[in-house]
Design a protein around this motif. Structure first.
Motif, PDB file in Angstrom:
ATOM      1  N   HIS A 247       0.859  -1.194   0.000  1.00 32.19           N
ATOM      2  CA  HIS A 247       0.000   0.000   0.000  1.00 32.19           C
ATOM      3  C   HIS A 247       0.897   1.246   0.000  1.00 32.19           C
ATOM      4  O   HIS A 247       1.882   1.298   0.750  1.00 32.19           O
ATOM      5  CB  HIS A 247      -0.894   0.002   1.245  1.00 32.19           C
ATOM      6  N   PRO A 248       0.556   2.248  -0.820  1.00 29.29           N
ATOM      7  CA  PRO A 248       1.406   3.447  -0.871  1.00 29.29           C
ATOM      8  C   PRO A 248       1.568   4.140   0.481  1.00 29.29           C
ATOM      9  O   PRO A 248       2.612   4.733   0.750  1.00 29.29           O
ATOM     10  CB  PRO A 248       0.657   4.365  -1.852  1.00 29.29           C
ATOM     11  N   CYS A 283     -10.916   6.697  -2.305  1.00 31.60           N
ATOM     12  CA  CYS A 283      -9.877   6.310  -1.354  1.00 31.60           C
ATOM     13  C   CYS A 283      -9.489   7.505  -0.488  1.00 31.60           C
ATOM     14  O   CYS A 283      -9.142   8.567  -1.000  1.00 31.60           O
ATOM     15  CB  CYS A 283      -8.656   5.803  -2.123  1.00 31.60           C
ATOM     16  N   PHE A 285      -6.907   8.007   1.085  1.00 32.67           N
ATOM     17  CA  PHE A 285      -5.489   8.368   0.960  1.00 32.67           C
ATOM     18  C   PHE A 285      -5.190   9.135  -0.336  1.00 32.67           C
ATOM     19  O   PHE A 285      -4.088   9.651  -0.519  1.00 32.67           O
ATOM     20  CB  PHE A 285      -4.636   7.087   1.042  1.00 32.67           C
ATOM     21  N   ALA A 286      -6.172   9.223  -1.215  1.00 33.47           N
ATOM     22  CA  ALA A 286      -5.938   9.792  -2.554  1.00 33.47           C
ATOM     23  C   ALA A 286      -5.249  11.164  -2.544  1.00 33.47           C
ATOM     24  O   ALA A 286      -4.325  11.382  -3.340  1.00 33.47           O
ATOM     25  CB  ALA A 286      -7.248   9.836  -3.335  1.00 33.47           C
ATOM     26  N   CYS A 289      -1.605  10.514  -2.238  1.00 39.18           N
ATOM     27  CA  CYS A 289      -1.051   9.324  -2.875  1.00 39.18           C
ATOM     28  C   CYS A 289      -0.386   9.641  -4.215  1.00 39.18           C
ATOM     29  O   CYS A 289      -1.032  10.174  -5.119  1.00 39.18           O
ATOM     30  CB  CYS A 289      -2.156   8.293  -3.094  1.00 39.18           C
ATOM     31  N   LEU A 291       0.302   7.576  -6.443  1.00 40.44           N
ATOM     32  CA  LEU A 291      -0.179   6.658  -7.486  1.00 40.44           C
ATOM     33  C   LEU A 291      -1.652   6.880  -7.826  1.00 40.44           C
ATOM     34  O   LEU A 291      -2.231   6.130  -8.619  1.00 40.44           O
ATOM     35  CB  LEU A 291      -0.016   5.195  -7.027  1.00 40.44           C
ATOM     36  N   ALA A 292      -2.285   7.887  -7.237  1.00 38.15           N
ATOM     37  CA  ALA A 292      -3.740   8.055  -7.409  1.00 38.15           C
ATOM     38  C   ALA A 292      -4.118   8.247  -8.884  1.00 38.15           C
ATOM     39  O   ALA A 292      -3.442   8.956  -9.629  1.00 38.15           O
ATOM     40  CB  ALA A 292      -4.212   9.256  -6.594  1.00 38.15           C
ATOM     41  N   CYS A 296      -9.546   6.112  -8.175  1.00 40.78           N
ATOM     42  CA  CYS A 296      -9.328   6.249  -6.727  1.00 40.78           C
ATOM     43  C   CYS A 296     -10.239   7.308  -6.122  1.00 40.78           C
ATOM     44  O   CYS A 296     -10.535   7.261  -4.927  1.00 40.78           O
ATOM     45  CB  CYS A 296      -7.876   6.615  -6.443  1.00 40.78           C
ATOM     46  N   PRO A 301     -11.330   1.615  -2.178  1.00 37.72           N
ATOM     47  CA  PRO A 301     -10.776   0.254  -2.282  1.00 37.72           C
ATOM     48  C   PRO A 301     -11.088  -0.573  -1.042  1.00 37.72           C
ATOM     49  O   PRO A 301     -11.001  -0.075   0.072  1.00 37.72           O
ATOM     50  CB  PRO A 301      -9.264   0.499  -2.404  1.00 37.72           C
ATOM     51  N   CYS A 314      -6.042  -1.185  -1.797  1.00 35.48           N
ATOM     52  CA  CYS A 314      -5.540  -0.247  -2.811  1.00 35.48           C
ATOM     53  C   CYS A 314      -5.839  -0.814  -4.188  1.00 35.48           C
ATOM     54  O   CYS A 314      -5.572  -1.993  -4.435  1.00 35.48           O
ATOM     55  CB  CYS A 314      -4.032  -0.056  -2.638  1.00 35.48           C
ATOM     56  N   HIS A 315      -6.379   0.016  -5.072  1.00 31.28           N
ATOM     57  CA  HIS A 315      -6.673  -0.462  -6.429  1.00 31.28           C
ATOM     58  C   HIS A 315      -5.395  -0.857  -7.179  1.00 31.28           C
ATOM     59  O   HIS A 315      -5.447  -1.641  -8.106  1.00 31.28           O
ATOM     60  CB  HIS A 315      -7.372   0.643  -7.231  1.00 31.28           C
TER      61      HIS A 315
HETATM   62  S1  SF4 Z   1      -6.489   3.243  -4.099  1.00 34.04           S
HETATM   63 FE1  SF4 Z   1      -5.505   4.823  -5.364  1.00 34.04          FE
HETATM   64  S2  SF4 Z   1      -5.300   6.616  -4.024  1.00 34.04           S
HETATM   65 FE2  SF4 Z   1      -5.742   4.861  -2.726  1.00 34.04          FE
HETATM   66  S3  SF4 Z   1      -3.738   4.170  -2.081  1.00 34.04           S
HETATM   67 FE3  SF4 Z   1      -4.272   2.977  -3.913  1.00 34.04          FE
HETATM   68  S4  SF4 Z   1      -3.426   4.111  -5.664  1.00 34.04           S
HETATM   69 FE4  SF4 Z   1      -3.400   5.491  -3.874  1.00 34.04          FE
END
Ligand code: SF4
Ligand SMILES: Nc1ncnc2c1ncn2[C@@H]1O[C@H](COP(=O)(O)OP(=O)(O)OP(=O)(O)O)[C@@H](O)[C@H]1O
Ligand SMILES: [Mg+2]
Length: 321
Positions: A247-248, A283, A285-286, A289, A291-292, A296, A301, A314-315
């Motif tokens: 997870h990021p 999410c 955390f977006a 994040c 990686l968003a 997201c 997720p 996390c997707h």
């Molecule tokens: S679901 Fe998307 S925003 Fe959330 S942690 Fe994973 S990549 Fe990042």
């Protein structure tokens, strides 16, 4: 094997009111599910305000969930009558962060350590109580002489040993240690961590070990859960989670480890209060994040198995491998 602790979709809402304006509902814990096996040391990490202590209070039934269940040894704690619950309390105890505030300065160590015995249905007599206290003090590396002293006569590390002796005196199956080493110097932290591992070996105690300190979790936990804004975002064996995060957010914690581990408090840059816009859907955390992606922001997720024994919410967890 029946887990010792089985949390099922556990949520806790708090109502908060600013000086002016309407009442807000804050979801401090959001559908948390996790299991802890007998004899396991489970580490729970996450930044300040993510819900760790809220979860701890529910696990030892100091507080009630808004939704969900806490199964202890297969029994739903909140379905028990008050009397039945009182009878179970000896099986789960807590050690708190503050070795100064958690021990009553007016009482001698003997009385402090013996205190949990008073709630037992069959309370032992005076001589037996004294014997138990001495045995507990010795098992945490203190001595019989210490029983007659007051808390102010001890160092922080020794006070935490007293708190651990108090937690152990009812022979609990589970001890919840909430930031139990965070206020201690590093060398004393190591001694207390060694003591917890020893107690697991000698007494078979299961620990829910809550901390900001990834190094401490790395040192003693078998498995770890990472929390973010009231949800578990990753679980897995402690040996791999911080080396190969899925997870990021876990990666962010692991990368920030020198600042996170120093004395248990994250640097201001990692504090959740700085979140500018937490999405109402998608999410949580977006906003932080790297990686968003568009998905997201619209789809939250779920925690799911990414590889054997490892879960992440996390997707894009597969791409983190
Ligand atoms: S679901 Fe998307 S925003 Fe959330 S942690 Fe994973 S990549 Fe990042
Ligand atoms: N009794 C309460 N009333 C209202 N809000 C609360 C209450 N207890 C906790 N909260 C809120 O719930 C959220 C989670 O708090 P909690 O104490 O569980 O976090 P934590 O992860 O233990 O943080 P820390 O690492 O600082 O101890 C926070 O936003 C906190 O402000
Ligand atoms: Mg806390």
């Amino acid at each position: 094997m029946t887990p010792l602790l089985d949390l099922r979709d556990l949520s806790r809402d708090y109502l908060s009111r600013r000086l002016t304006g309407p009442v807000h509902r804050l979801r401090a814990l959001d559908r948390v599910s996790l299991t802890i096996q007998p004899g396991e040391i489970f580490g729970l990490v996450g930044e300040s305000g993510c819900g760790k202590s809220t979860l701890a209070r529910l696990v030892i039934a100091l507080d009630q969930p808004t939704e969900g269940q806490v199964l202890f040894d297969g029994e739903d704690l909140f379905a028990l009558s008050p009397r039945e619950l009182a009878r179970r309390r000896r099986h789960f105890q807590m050690v708190f962060q503050d070795p100064y505030g958690s021990l009553d300065p007016r009482h001698r160590v003997e009385r402090i350590v013996a205190e949990p015995l008073h709630v037992l249905p069959s309370r032992p007599g005076r001589a037996e109580t004294r014997e138990c206290v001495v045995e507990m003090l010795e098992s945490v590396g203190l001595s019989a002489d210490h029983a007659h002293r007051y808390p102010h006569e001890f160092s922080g590390g020794q006070r935490q040993r007293i708190a651990i002796a108090r937690a152990l005196i009812t022979a609990p199956k589970l001890v919840v240690a909430d930031e139990a080493v965070s206020a201690l110097d590093l060398s004393v932290q190591a001694q207390v961590l060694n003591l917890l591992m020893e107690l697991r070996e000698t007494r078979g105690v299961t620990f829910l070990f809550i901390t900001h300190n990834l190094a401490a979790v790395d040192a003693i936990a078998d498995r770890v859960g990472v929390m973010y804004r009231g949800r578990i975002v990753e679980t897995g064996p402690a040996a791999v989670v911080f080396d190969r995060p899925l997870h990021p957010y876990t990666r962010m914690l692991a990368d920030a480890e020198p600042s996170v581990t120093r004395f248990g408090r994250p640097e201001p840059s990692t504090r959740p209060a700085l979140l500018a816009n937490t999405p109402s859907s998608g999410c949580a955390f977006a906003p932080r994040c790297p990686l968003a992606v568009a998905r997201c922001l619209s789809e939250a997720p779920e925690l799911r198995e990414i590889e054997p024994l490892r879960q992440a919410a996390c997707h894009r967890a597969e791409e983190m491998k």
